[in-house]
Write a protein that holds these residues in place. Sequence first.
Motif, mmCIF file in Angstrom:
data_model
loop_
_atom_site.group_PDB
_atom_site.id
_atom_site.type_symbol
_atom_site.label_atom_id
_atom_site.label_comp_id
_atom_site.label_asym_id
_atom_site.label_seq_id
_atom_site.Cartn_x
_atom_site.Cartn_y
_atom_site.Cartn_z
ATOM 1 N N ALA A 220 -13.794 44.093 -6.003
ATOM 2 C CA ALA A 220 -13.537 44.136 -7.440
ATOM 3 C C ALA A 220 -12.355 43.260 -7.835
ATOM 4 C CB ALA A 220 -13.284 45.577 -7.882
ATOM 5 N N LEU A 221 -11.469 43.002 -6.899
ATOM 6 C CA LEU A 221 -10.291 42.170 -7.142
ATOM 7 C C LEU A 221 -10.618 40.678 -7.067
ATOM 8 C CD1 LEU A 221 -7.168 42.353 -7.549
ATOM 9 C CD2 LEU A 221 -6.952 42.351 -5.058
ATOM 10 N N ASN A 222 -11.770 40.349 -6.528
ATOM 11 C CA ASN A 222 -12.163 38.967 -6.246
ATOM 12 C C ASN A 222 -12.880 38.341 -7.446
ATOM 13 O OD1 ASN A 222 -13.303 36.591 -5.274
ATOM 14 N ND2 ASN A 222 -13.931 37.490 -3.324
ATOM 15 N N PRO A 223 -12.320 37.294 -8.063
ATOM 16 C CA PRO A 223 -13.003 36.650 -9.199
ATOM 17 C C PRO A 223 -14.424 36.201 -8.885
ATOM 18 C CG PRO A 223 -10.744 35.882 -9.039
ATOM 19 C CD PRO A 223 -10.999 36.700 -7.807
ATOM 20 N N MET A 224 -14.697 35.862 -7.635
ATOM 21 C CA MET A 224 -16.034 35.385 -7.279
ATOM 22 C C MET A 224 -17.090 36.476 -7.417
ATOM 23 S SD MET A 224 -15.427 32.683 -4.132
ATOM 24 C CE MET A 224 -14.509 33.757 -3.046
ATOM 25 N N SER A 225 -16.656 37.730 -7.504
ATOM 26 C CA SER A 225 -17.595 38.841 -7.650
ATOM 27 C C SER A 225 -18.219 38.907 -9.045
ATOM 28 C CB SER A 225 -16.885 40.172 -7.370
ATOM 29 O OG SER A 225 -16.368 40.218 -6.062
ATOM 30 N N TYR A 226 -17.683 38.132 -9.986
ATOM 31 C CA TYR A 226 -18.109 38.267 -11.382
ATOM 32 C C TYR A 226 -18.737 36.997 -11.962
ATOM 33 C CZ TYR A 226 -14.791 42.192 -11.121
ATOM 34 O OH TYR A 226 -14.102 43.329 -10.762
ATOM 35 N N LEU A 227 -18.751 35.923 -11.232
ATOM 36 C CA LEU A 227 -19.191 34.645 -11.796
ATOM 37 C C LEU A 227 -20.613 34.741 -12.331
ATOM 38 C CD1 LEU A 227 -17.798 32.215 -9.057
ATOM 39 C CD2 LEU A 227 -16.726 32.881 -11.219
ATOM 40 N N GLY A 228 -20.811 34.198 -13.532
ATOM 41 C CA GLY A 228 -22.128 34.248 -14.148
ATOM 42 C C GLY A 228 -22.213 33.334 -15.350
ATOM 43 N N LYS A 229 -23.192 33.573 -16.202
ATOM 44 C CA LYS A 229 -23.418 32.718 -17.362
ATOM 45 C C LYS A 229 -22.250 32.757 -18.347
ATOM 46 C CE LYS A 229 -28.473 33.042 -17.214
ATOM 47 N NZ LYS A 229 -29.699 33.474 -17.948
ATOM 48 N N GLN A 230 -21.486 33.845 -18.312
ATOM 49 C CA GLN A 230 -20.381 34.000 -19.244
ATOM 50 C C GLN A 230 -19.122 33.267 -18.794
ATOM 51 O OE1 GLN A 230 -21.109 36.173 -16.912
ATOM 52 N NE2 GLN A 230 -19.184 36.778 -15.975
ATOM 53 N N THR A 231 -19.136 32.718 -17.587
ATOM 54 C CA THR A 231 -17.942 32.151 -16.972
ATOM 55 C C THR A 231 -17.682 30.728 -17.467
ATOM 56 O OG1 THR A 231 -18.459 33.449 -14.990
ATOM 57 C CG2 THR A 231 -16.780 31.737 -14.780
ATOM 58 N N PRO A 232 -16.444 30.386 -17.830
ATOM 59 C CA PRO A 232 -16.126 29.032 -18.275
ATOM 60 C C PRO A 232 -15.921 28.081 -17.093
ATOM 61 C CG PRO A 232 -14.152 30.355 -18.311
ATOM 62 C CD PRO A 232 -15.276 31.280 -17.897
ATOM 63 N N LYS A 233 -15.616 26.839 -17.390
ATOM 64 C CA LYS A 233 -15.328 25.837 -16.350
ATOM 65 C C LYS A 233 -13.921 26.063 -15.782
ATOM 66 C CE LYS A 233 -18.823 22.891 -15.958
ATOM 67 N NZ LYS A 233 -18.726 21.522 -16.461
ATOM 68 N N TYR A 234 -13.769 25.648 -14.516
ATOM 69 C CA TYR A 234 -12.500 25.794 -13.799
ATOM 70 C C TYR A 234 -12.015 24.449 -13.257
ATOM 71 C CZ TYR A 234 -12.841 30.936 -13.401
ATOM 72 O OH TYR A 234 -12.899 32.283 -13.660
ATOM 73 N N LEU A 235 -10.703 24.274 -13.275
ATOM 74 C CA LEU A 235 -10.026 23.237 -12.519
ATOM 75 C C LEU A 235 -9.168 23.954 -11.485
ATOM 76 C CD1 LEU A 235 -9.214 20.238 -12.101
ATOM 77 C CD2 LEU A 235 -7.367 20.624 -13.758
ATOM 78 N N VAL A 236 -9.377 23.649 -10.206
ATOM 79 C CA VAL A 236 -8.665 24.323 -9.113
ATOM 80 C C VAL A 236 -7.743 23.309 -8.436
ATOM 81 C CG1 VAL A 236 -8.915 25.586 -6.948
ATOM 82 C CG2 VAL A 236 -10.605 25.904 -8.785
ATOM 83 N N ILE A 237 -6.485 23.702 -8.233
ATOM 84 C CA ILE A 237 -5.471 22.805 -7.669
ATOM 85 C C ILE A 237 -4.724 23.535 -6.557
ATOM 86 C CG2 ILE A 237 -3.416 21.417 -8.175
ATOM 87 C CD1 ILE A 237 -4.365 21.427 -11.145
ATOM 88 N N HIS A 238 -4.626 22.895 -5.380
ATOM 89 C CA HIS A 238 -3.968 23.553 -4.245
ATOM 90 C C HIS A 238 -3.401 22.490 -3.308
ATOM 91 C CE1 HIS A 238 -4.170 27.712 -2.176
ATOM 92 N NE2 HIS A 238 -3.169 27.031 -1.622
ATOM 93 N N GLY A 239 -2.236 22.764 -2.764
ATOM 94 C CA GLY A 239 -1.640 21.897 -1.756
ATOM 95 C C GLY A 239 -2.140 22.260 -0.372
ATOM 96 N N ASP A 240 -2.418 21.244 0.451
ATOM 97 C CA ASP A 240 -2.981 21.539 1.778
ATOM 98 C C ASP A 240 -1.930 21.977 2.797
ATOM 99 O OD1 ASP A 240 -1.714 19.145 2.408
ATOM 100 O OD2 ASP A 240 -3.577 18.014 2.713
ATOM 101 N N ALA A 241 -0.658 22.055 2.368
ATOM 102 C CA ALA A 241 0.398 22.558 3.249
ATOM 103 C C ALA A 241 1.034 23.828 2.681
ATOM 104 C CB ALA A 241 1.461 21.484 3.456
ATOM 105 N N ASP A 242 0.298 24.545 1.865
ATOM 106 C CA ASP A 242 0.807 25.765 1.234
ATOM 107 C C ASP A 242 1.100 26.812 2.311
ATOM 108 O OD1 ASP A 242 1.138 28.222 -0.164
ATOM 109 O OD2 ASP A 242 -0.113 27.495 -1.808
ATOM 110 N N PRO A 243 2.359 27.270 2.433
ATOM 111 C CA PRO A 243 2.710 28.246 3.474
ATOM 112 C C PRO A 243 2.549 29.703 3.028
ATOM 113 C CG PRO A 243 4.702 27.528 2.392
ATOM 114 C CD PRO A 243 3.566 26.800 1.715
ATOM 115 N N VAL A 244 2.158 29.929 1.776
ATOM 116 C CA VAL A 244 2.087 31.286 1.240
ATOM 117 C C VAL A 244 0.641 31.721 1.008
ATOM 118 C CG1 VAL A 244 2.799 32.822 -0.627
ATOM 119 C CG2 VAL A 244 4.351 31.015 0.157
#
Length: 312
Positions: A220-244
């Motif tokens: 239930a905490l996972n956004p991927m559990s809800y994706l559907g027709k109501q979901t807007p577009k996403y831009l995802v940004i992440h560093g490949d050396a993220d230590p956290v």
Amino acid sequence: MKTLILSAVIMLMQLAVYAQTGKEWKDVDYVGDGIVGHRMDIYVPDDGKNSHKVIVLIYGSAWFSNNAKATAYKEYGKRLLDAGFAVASINHRASTEAKFPSQINDVKAAIRYLRGNASKYALDTSFIGITGYSSGGHLSSLAGATNGVKKKRFGKVKVNIEGSLGAYTKESSRVDAVVDFFGPIDMSRMERCETYKDDKSPEAVLLGCSPSKNPDLTRALNPMSYLGKQTPKYLVIHGDADPVVPYCQSEFFANTLKSKGLLEDFITVSNGQHGPITFNDNTFLRMINFFKKEAARLSDEFLPVASGRAEQ
């Protein structure tokens, strides 16, 4: 006397800069209960326009803070304001004082408040984007994924996602675009990208139990559990050396979004860490242009500025 005159001149200069920058309202109580975790700061450009599209901003704190809205605005809220958006930097309740889904209930209450008070703050709520970093990236992603979702059952667990906080429960909590900066997404794979972390992890505090002991609540905490027709577009940004937050979290998320036609882009920042390097002029520009592009689908008010090149 010269000192007094100089001080007056400096004060006038500061007021002039403020007038050019915009209008602001601090510590707005979006629920009306007086608690720190239910306050937001609203910034509106003073550019002569009657109203402005809105971006909601959520800080990162591993869900532990109930009062870091000023930090989020300092990190990159001002850039959004300068780009012509109204910015609402919001607090939410800390995981040590309220368990999930309280935090997403707070986010949705803040969005409903903005819609219910659009004329008061000169907001054009026909477009509301949302962005956050780290745990704020998670909450932003969850807000977009749960557009139109009031309650949902996962196995034996039924979660009230929308909540009923505040005086504007008849308003929509929908958001129209999401920018996720290195947010944790799938808490069942936070340990080495493979499995659950222990009962001392931030997500365990948020859930009130070890994630492995309640997989339904973890879903239930996972956004991927809800994706559907109501979901807007996403831009995802992440560093490949993220230590956290493991970089794979955004890989999992971006791949799933792409498979559903919901991914604008996945920007990988080389040597990017948990904020440093990943926060840069290019990623901020990409965020601004993405929000402008999505806003333009509803209005031709915004035209993108020169595009930056994604770091690979």
